[in-house]
Write a protein that holds these residues in place. Structure first.
Motif, PDB file in Angstrom:
ATOM      1  N   SER A 181     -14.333  -7.132  -7.026  1.00  0.00           N
ATOM      2  CA  SER A 181     -15.766  -6.937  -6.791  1.00  0.00           C
ATOM      3  C   SER A 181     -16.675  -7.235  -7.982  1.00  0.00           C
ATOM      4  O   SER A 181     -17.751  -7.811  -7.798  1.00  0.00           O
ATOM      5  N   ARG A 196      -8.300  -1.791   2.185  1.00  0.00           N
ATOM      6  CA  ARG A 196      -7.708  -1.037   1.087  1.00  0.00           C
ATOM      7  C   ARG A 196      -6.595  -0.119   1.567  1.00  0.00           C
ATOM      8  O   ARG A 196      -6.383   0.072   2.761  1.00  0.00           O
ATOM      9  N   ASN A 231      -6.861   3.149  -2.751  1.00  0.00           N
ATOM     10  CA  ASN A 231      -7.993   3.500  -1.898  1.00  0.00           C
ATOM     11  C   ASN A 231      -9.351   3.273  -2.548  1.00  0.00           C
ATOM     12  O   ASN A 231     -10.382   3.691  -2.004  1.00  0.00           O
ATOM     13  N   GLU A 232      -9.377   2.607  -3.699  1.00  0.00           N
ATOM     14  CA  GLU A 232     -10.642   2.225  -4.321  1.00  0.00           C
ATOM     15  C   GLU A 232     -10.832   0.707  -4.321  1.00  0.00           C
ATOM     16  O   GLU A 232     -11.766   0.193  -4.929  1.00  0.00           O
ATOM     17  N   ALA A 233      -9.939   0.003  -3.623  1.00  0.00           N
ATOM     18  CA  ALA A 233     -10.037  -1.457  -3.544  1.00  0.00           C
ATOM     19  C   ALA A 233     -11.175  -1.859  -2.603  1.00  0.00           C
ATOM     20  O   ALA A 233     -11.559  -1.098  -1.708  1.00  0.00           O
ATOM     21  N   GLY A 281      -7.816  -2.234  -7.385  1.00  0.00           N
ATOM     22  CA  GLY A 281      -8.840  -1.334  -6.890  1.00  0.00           C
ATOM     23  C   GLY A 281      -9.315  -0.360  -7.943  1.00  0.00           C
ATOM     24  O   GLY A 281      -8.518   0.199  -8.700  1.00  0.00           O
ATOM     25  N   THR A 317       0.813  -1.215   0.000  1.00  0.00           N
ATOM     26  CA  THR A 317       0.000   0.000   0.000  1.00  0.00           C
ATOM     27  C   THR A 317       0.847   1.267   0.000  1.00  0.00           C
ATOM     28  O   THR A 317       0.305   2.366  -0.075  1.00  0.00           O
ATOM     29  N   THR A 360     -14.186  -2.175   3.543  1.00  0.00           N
ATOM     30  CA  THR A 360     -15.312  -1.660   2.773  1.00  0.00           C
ATOM     31  C   THR A 360     -16.439  -2.680   2.675  1.00  0.00           C
ATOM     32  O   THR A 360     -16.215  -3.852   2.391  1.00  0.00           O
ATOM     33  N   SER A 399     -16.166  -0.468  -7.333  1.00  0.00           N
ATOM     34  CA  SER A 399     -16.246  -0.867  -8.745  1.00  0.00           C
ATOM     35  C   SER A 399     -17.516  -1.643  -9.063  1.00  0.00           C
ATOM     36  O   SER A 399     -17.790  -1.925 -10.235  1.00  0.00           O
ATOM     37  N   VAL A 439      -2.299  -1.885  -3.817  1.00  0.00           N
ATOM     38  CA  VAL A 439      -3.667  -1.846  -3.291  1.00  0.00           C
ATOM     39  C   VAL A 439      -4.015  -0.389  -2.963  1.00  0.00           C
ATOM     40  O   VAL A 439      -3.512   0.180  -1.993  1.00  0.00           O
ATOM     41  N   GLY A 460     -16.297  -3.478  -3.174  1.00  0.00           N
ATOM     42  CA  GLY A 460     -15.633  -2.209  -3.447  1.00  0.00           C
ATOM     43  C   GLY A 460     -16.463  -1.349  -4.377  1.00  0.00           C
ATOM     44  O   GLY A 460     -17.470  -1.810  -4.947  1.00  0.00           O
TER      45      GLY A 460
END
Length: 315
Positions: free
Chosen positions: A197, A150, A144-146, A174, A123, A235, A296, A142, A294
């Motif tokens: 996701s 995340r 911050n949208e994973a 992510g 990360t 998340t 997505s 990885v 996530g």
């Protein structure tokens, strides 16, 4: 779509079907391979080493040209099955291992001895440099949208930074739900992407239809962070049940977390309770809907076969 990732794994497209606790299974990864991408399963999805061994053997039998398969290992002390899982993976063989939450040094040493590639979740730059020094074949950035646990940096910031500073390929994890997202990650310097996701709502996924349909019905704005699963922010879909129980640790957990001697045990208990709740929601019809996903899922419009999800990602 030739990249360093497609060359490393001998796959047609630079996509890894990400390992998802309770979700990923042999059927999903088999279809991923047939569609020309790589697929990965958490070793912890199997309760026993015998079940893990059987899954590896089945995937080896299903292997096709242009696809590859691997397993995810939690490599810190919280996974008491780690050493046995690594031994089975090295005995049976797979194309790659993805390491998470700990030092990958032992995994890299043993896996490389039998020709298995090792990719490491990172990360930040500090840990990415460390795994590169240990001999990792690629870093999985990885962001911050994973989904699930995340990172803190945006896809562009993290991928661009690691691509600039590392000499090994960077795989962005992510924020990918369509081909435009993949093109964006590749433009940042990624050698490929890890996508999780969007595959929850696949026909082959071994979770309830309710969980799959939730990934269709909810979107990016419905993803929130909770501490109620593992003690570490994760998340989840903001269902009525999640709203009811809240997203913060209890006052007692916060109090005990301040005690250095008790902190480790509090986290272990919270993790155990949270994982059992997540498993019930994923595998059984229940009003206690704690569904990990996530942002997505914004692009998930129907429950589809894995092959069709892959087709949407590459076309």
């Amino acid at each position: 779509m030739t990249t360093k990732l497609t060359e490393l794994l001998n796959i047609k497209y630079p996509i890894i079907q990400a390992p998802m606790f309770l979700v990923s299974n042999v059927a999903m990864v088999t279809e991923a391979m047939r569609a020309g991408i790589a697929g990965c399963i958490p070793a912890l999805n199997y309760r026993t080493l015998e079940e893990l061994r059987a899954a590896i053997q089945e995937l080896k039998a299903n292997k096709v040209e242009g696809g590859s398969f691997g397993f995810n290992l939690i490599v810190n002390k919280s996974n008491i099955k780690y050493k046995g899982q690594l031994e089975v993976l090295c005995e049976e063989g797979c194309d790659f291992i993805i390491t998470s939450l700990g030092s990958p040094e032992e995994t890299i040493r043993q896996a490389h001895a039998v020709g298995i590639k090792v990719f490491c979740d990172v990360t930040d730059l500090k840990f990415a440099k460390k795994v590169e020094g240990l001999g990792a074949d690629a870093a999985i950035a990885v962001n911050n949208e994973a989904g699930g646990h995340r990172g803190n940096l945006s896809p562009q910031e993290l991928t661009s930074l690691l691509n600039k500073e590392l000499n090994i390929p960077v795989i962005s994890a992510g924020g990918v739900g369509c081909k435009a997202d993949i093109d964006k990650m590749l433009s940042y310097g990624a050698a490929g992407v890890s996508v999780g996701s969007p595959f929850i709502a696949s026909v082959e996924a071994g979770v309830t239809d309710e969980y799959k349909q939730a990934c269709v019905d909810y979107g990016a704005e419905d993803i929130i962070m909770t501490e109620r699963i593992s003690g570490t922010p994760c998340t989840v879909i903001n269902t009525p049940y999640v709203q009811k129980i809240g997203t913060k640790a209890t006052w007692l957990e916060n109090l005990l977390n301040k005690n250095r001697k008790l902190k480790k045990w509090v986290k272990m208990v919270r993790f155990s309770i949270g994982m059992k709740a997540t498993e019930k929601a994923a595998k059984k019809a229940t009003y206690k809907t704690v569904w990990v996903a996530g942002p997505s899922i914004e692009h998930t419009k129907a429950i589809l076969p894995v092959k069709d999800i892959v087709a949407k990602l590459i076309n």
